[in-house]
Write an enzyme that holds these catalytic residues in place. Structure first.
Site, PDB file in Angstrom:
ATOM      1  N   ASN A   9     -24.882  52.799  15.049  1.00 29.92           N
ATOM      2  CA  ASN A   9     -24.399  54.073  14.505  1.00 29.92           C
ATOM      3  C   ASN A   9     -22.905  54.158  14.797  1.00 29.92           C
ATOM      4  OD1 ASN A   9     -23.837  56.702  13.823  1.00 29.92           O
ATOM      5  ND2 ASN A   9     -24.999  57.614  15.511  1.00 29.92           N
ATOM      6  N   LYS A  11     -20.844  56.305  13.885  1.00 31.25           N
ATOM      7  CA  LYS A  11     -20.353  57.697  13.966  1.00 31.25           C
ATOM      8  C   LYS A  11     -19.067  57.864  13.142  1.00 31.25           C
ATOM      9  CE  LYS A  11     -22.458  57.955  18.491  1.00 31.25           C
ATOM     10  NZ  LYS A  11     -22.752  58.828  19.596  1.00 31.25           N
ATOM     11  N   GLU A  95     -26.369  64.729  17.593  1.00 29.39           N
ATOM     12  CA  GLU A  95     -25.059  65.341  17.304  1.00 29.39           C
ATOM     13  C   GLU A  95     -25.145  66.238  16.078  1.00 29.39           C
ATOM     14  OE1 GLU A  95     -22.779  61.695  17.333  1.00 29.39           O
ATOM     15  OE2 GLU A  95     -23.149  61.534  19.483  1.00 29.39           O
ATOM     16  N   GLU A 165     -33.921  59.307  21.644  1.00 35.53           N
ATOM     17  CA  GLU A 165     -32.560  59.375  22.161  1.00 35.53           C
ATOM     18  C   GLU A 165     -32.407  60.598  23.060  1.00 35.53           C
ATOM     19  OE1 GLU A 165     -29.617  56.990  19.668  1.00 35.53           O
ATOM     20  OE2 GLU A 165     -29.650  59.003  18.845  1.00 35.53           O
ATOM     21  N   GLY A 171     -23.722  58.652  24.554  1.00 34.91           N
ATOM     22  CA  GLY A 171     -22.264  58.647  24.718  1.00 34.91           C
ATOM     23  C   GLY A 171     -21.801  59.022  26.116  1.00 34.91           C
ATOM     24  N   SER A 211     -26.501  55.172  25.327  1.00 35.56           N
ATOM     25  CA  SER A 211     -25.714  54.319  26.218  1.00 35.56           C
ATOM     26  C   SER A 211     -26.295  52.911  26.391  1.00 35.56           C
ATOM     27  CB  SER A 211     -25.519  54.986  27.580  1.00 35.56           C
ATOM     28  OG  SER A 211     -24.787  56.197  27.432  1.00 35.56           O
TER      29      SER A 211
HETATM   30  C1  PEP Z   1     -26.057  57.184  19.207  1.00 33.30           C
HETATM   31  O1  PEP Z   1     -25.042  57.587  18.664  1.00 33.30           O
HETATM   32  O2  PEP Z   1     -27.132  57.266  18.625  1.00 33.30           O
HETATM   33  C2  PEP Z   1     -25.949  56.626  20.555  1.00 33.30           C
HETATM   34  C3  PEP Z   1     -27.038  56.255  21.154  1.00 33.30           C
HETATM   35  O3  PEP Z   1     -24.687  56.538  21.102  1.00 33.30           O
HETATM   36  P1  PEP Z   1     -24.286  55.724  22.435  1.00 33.30           P
HETATM   37  O4  PEP Z   1     -24.939  54.354  22.345  1.00 33.30           O
HETATM   38  O5  PEP Z   1     -22.811  55.639  22.395  1.00 33.30           O
HETATM   39  O6  PEP Z   1     -24.817  56.479  23.602  1.00 33.30           O
END
Ligand code: PEP
Length: 257
Positions: A9, A11, A95, A165, A171, A211
């Site tokens: 992703n 973003k 998000e 998640e 993040g 993460s």
């Molecule tokens: C995400 O955006 O779905 C995500 C898991 O971000 P990150 O890996 O940066 O925590």
């Protein structure tokens, strides 16, 4: 055995030139025995589609609106995503839920629309830190699953990937422990079993996201019910993303031996 699925992703990151450079690096990675998906921002979908065409890399969008067309300024429809070359679409990312007012109901409407237009949805669910600390995790996950899957038939359910998640892990550099991830993934699979029966529950893939990086991917992906990863930050670096892809393949080979 469920084939692992690793999705990136991106973003709101990367200009076109940066996106193309990253895709060229990704095209050099070994993507056998794993489904690989990248989800660039809308602005890069068209040109990235041309670059990944005919490769093992699947293209996904980060969101969609449920109507096929109309006066919905700023929105992008499932018809447009299919037209541009997307196979996948992320729905209900935390998000979107926390910053842009996404609800369980809108997640459901988007899911129904994505399925109707032949897209493969990646549906995100997960609890906040306050909810985890308040022992609400399973309650929240159940509510999100019930909301998302309202009116979804088993045949359509088979085309869905879920992404667990935990919001507190996204993040933040603080991933769930493998045991925490496995506990919730097993709970989700149990819920799927009750809702759809064991065949769908056994085949539907559940990614972990939050993460994930090159260093922690293997331990998370070795968990029985963790079938892949939804990767944010680490998906912007080809070497880290490649290591996560490799960890997914190795973890699942180990599980079979
Ligand atoms: C995400 O955006 O779905 C995500 C898991 O971000 P990150 O890996 O940066 O925590």
């Amino acid at each position: 055995m469920r084939k692992p699925i690793i999705a990136g992703n991106w973003k709101m990151h990367l200009t076109l030139a940066e996106a193309h450079a990253l895709v060229r690096q990704l095209l050099g990675l070994d993507a056998k025995s794993v489904d690989v998906v990248i989800c660039p921002p809308f602005t890069a979908l068209s040109s990235v589609a041309a670059l990944v065409k005919g490769s093992r890399i699947g293209l996904g969008a980060q969101d969609l609106f449920w109507e096929p067309q109309g006066a919905f300024t700023g929105e992008v429809s499932p018809v447009m995503l299919v037209d541009v070359g997307c196979r996948y679409v992320i729905i209900g990312h935390s998000e979107r839920r926390t910053l842009f007012g996404e609800t369980d109901e809108s997640v459901n409407r988007k899911l129904v629309a994505a399925l109707k237009h032949g897209l493969l949805p990646i549906v995100c669910i997960g609890e906040t830190l306050a909810q985890r600390e308040g022992h609400q995790t399973f309650h929240v996950i159940t509510r999100q699953l019930e909301g998302a899957f309202t009116g979804i038939a088993e045949a359509d359910g088979a085309r869905i990937t879920l992404a667990y998640e935990p919001v507190w892990a996204i993040g933040t550099g603080r991933n769930a422990t493998p045991e925490q991830a496995q506990e919730v993934h097993a709970f989700i699979r149990q819920w799927l079993g009750k809702r759809f029966g064991s065949s769908l529950a056994d085949s539907l893939r559940i990614q972990y996201g939050g993460s994930v990086n090159a260093a922690n991917a293997a331990s998370l992906l070795q968990q029985l019910d963790v079938d892949g990863a939804l990767v944010g930050g680490a998906s912007l670096k080809a070497d880290a993303f490649g290591t996560i892809m490799k960890a997914a393949v190795e973890a699942k080979v180990k599980a079979v031996v």
